[in-house]
Enzyme design. Structure first.
Site, PDB file in Angstrom:
ATOM      1  N   CYS A 197       0.817  -1.222   0.000  1.00 53.45           N
ATOM      2  CA  CYS A 197       0.000   0.000   0.000  1.00 53.45           C
ATOM      3  C   CYS A 197       0.849   1.270   0.000  1.00 53.45           C
ATOM      4  O   CYS A 197       0.343   2.357  -0.292  1.00 53.45           O
ATOM      5  CB  CYS A 197      -0.946  -0.002   1.182  1.00 53.45           C
ATOM      6  SG  CYS A 197      -1.906  -1.508   1.263  1.00 53.45           S
ATOM      7  N   HIS A 212      -3.564   6.726   2.755  1.00 59.81           N
ATOM      8  CA  HIS A 212      -3.927   5.449   2.130  1.00 59.81           C
ATOM      9  C   HIS A 212      -5.317   5.052   2.616  1.00 59.81           C
ATOM     10  O   HIS A 212      -5.628   5.165   3.798  1.00 59.81           O
ATOM     11  CB  HIS A 212      -2.882   4.390   2.512  1.00 59.81           C
ATOM     12  CG  HIS A 212      -3.328   3.000   2.189  1.00 59.81           C
ATOM     13  ND1 HIS A 212      -3.808   2.652   0.946  1.00 59.81           N
ATOM     14  CD2 HIS A 212      -3.407   1.874   2.960  1.00 59.81           C
ATOM     15  CE1 HIS A 212      -4.154   1.377   0.963  1.00 59.81           C
ATOM     16  NE2 HIS A 212      -3.916   0.888   2.164  1.00 59.81           N
ATOM     17  N   ASN A 248     -10.082  -0.854  -0.318  1.00 61.03           N
ATOM     18  CA  ASN A 248      -8.624  -0.704  -0.252  1.00 61.03           C
ATOM     19  C   ASN A 248      -8.026  -1.208  -1.571  1.00 61.03           C
ATOM     20  O   ASN A 248      -8.124  -2.395  -1.889  1.00 61.03           O
ATOM     21  CB  ASN A 248      -8.116  -1.532   0.941  1.00 61.03           C
ATOM     22  CG  ASN A 248      -6.611  -1.449   1.114  1.00 61.03           C
ATOM     23  OD1 ASN A 248      -5.888  -0.993   0.227  1.00 61.03           O
ATOM     24  ND2 ASN A 248      -6.122  -1.917   2.245  1.00 61.03           N
TER      25      ASN A 248
END
Ligand code: UT7
Length: 332
Positions: free
Chosen positions: A114, A255, A285
């Site tokens: 990520c 994020h 996500n």
């Protein structure tokens, strides 16, 4: 000395939507639980014949169109992904470059989960400041649905597919330069988030879909706590190092892993609600793609203006983390 400027942004999301209600027919979960614990309402899923590189190409085309920089002038392509088209080679960056018609430019992938987009940004900045490259295309692209275990309710509710891309180019004007990028990692926590198969460290000798070992596995609750701690510390350090106060940040773009993580970090940093960019409810996500997709949403909503400072902050498998202070510096 050359500086690196953030010129343009683009993103792409696949058409198909997977809602919480859809997931509740697949695993023992509910829209209520997912919404309350994650803030996610839906995520997009790529078609079977749509690869990570295809998502990346569509995002990159938009970023290139908006950049005012000619395709033939791109001299480096960096792709951040944990769901590459092929596990070992070729890199997804070479495939994206070829599909875009970029010939001869250096191209490689970054594996930082990520945090991948911020790692890619740091690479672009370093190559440009050293004088080795002038115009860099960075792409965060993920087809996470291909490595998600849709029998594991602890992970399958979180992840989605998508891509975002940015063009970073050399400038003499310090005003428009990327101010700073911080990156770090700690392999001691490697087992919090991993895909345990497919490499030489694996106990298995091949990718084994049936055993589920090629899918992402996560110790969600432990990851959650480390995420809040690390993201907050990371932002405090980069702001302090650059003598910038959190109230001077126009757009905080963390994020997009979980709304509760974003809110906890925002509160710890005393950010106002209008500073924090949130897209997790509609994309879930998307790992390395989440930050550029969120920047693109901001841009397309008309809320990102020339000269405004973006504060980026990410955390992911590895463990890796990173933050960046980036003025938006379009050429057109
Ligand atoms: O992007 C990189 C970094 N990734 C992250 O930062 C993700 C971090 N983790 C998270 O977002 C959260 O930990 C999750 C959303 C994955 C889980 O939320 P949580 O509040 O940490 O729940 P938990 O794992 O502590 O589980 C609480 C309960 C458990 O049941 P019991 O043991 O209390 O009976 C789980 O089995 O919730 C249960 N549970 C679910 N229930 C309904 C776990 N997943 C689900 C689900 N639906 N999907």
């Amino acid at each position: 000395m050359a500086y690196a400027a953030f010129r343009s942004i683009g993103a792409y999301v696949p058409e198909k939507i997977l809602t919480n209600d859809d997931l509740s027919k697949m695993v023992d979960t509910s829209d209520e639980w997912i919404t309350k614990r994650t803030g996610i309402k839906e995520r997009h899923i790529a078609a079977e014949n749509e690869f990570t590189s295809d998502l990346g190409v569509k995002a990159a085309q938009k970023a290139l169109e908006r950049s005012g920089i000619a395709l033939e002038d791109i001299d480096l392509v960096v792709t951040a992904t944990i769901s590459p088209d092929y596990f070992c080679m070729p890199s997804t960056a070479t495939i994206i470059a070829n599909k875009l018609g970029i010939k001869g430019a250096t191209a490689f992938d970054i594996t930082a989960a990520c945090t991948g987009f911020i790692y890619a940004l740091s690479v672009a900045k370093a190559f440009i400041e050293s004088g080795m490259k002038k115009n860099v295309l960075i792409v965060g692209a993920e087809k996470l649905s291909a490595i998600t275990d849709y029998t594991d309710r602890g992970t399958c509710i979180l992840f989605g597919d998508g891509a975002g891309a940015a063009v970073i180019s050399a400038t003499d004007n310090k005003e428009e330069a990327i101010i700073d990028v911080h990156t770090g990692a700690d392999g001691e926590y490697a087992d919090l988030l991993m895909t345990p198969n497919g490499g030489t460290g694996s106990a298995h000798d091949s990718l084994d879909a049936e055993a589920g070992t090629c899918f992402m596995q996560m110790k969600g609750n432990e990851t959650f706590k480390v995420a809040v701690r690390t993201l907050t510390k990371d932002v405090k350090e980069i702001l302090e190092d650059n003598n910038i106060k959190s109230e001077d940040i126009k757009h905080f773009i963390p994020h997009q892993a979980n709304l509760r993580i974003i809110k906890a970090v925002g509160e710890a940093l005393k950010m106002r609600e209008d500073q924090v960019v949130i897209t997790v409810e509609k994309y879930g996500n998307t790992s390395g793609a989440s930050i550029p997709m969120a920047i693109n949403d901001l841009y397309e909503s008309g809320a990102l203006e020339k000269g405004e400072i973006m504060l980026l902050d990410a955390f992911g498998g590895g463990l890796t983390w990173g933050s960046a202070l980036v003025p938006f510096a379009p050429l057109k």
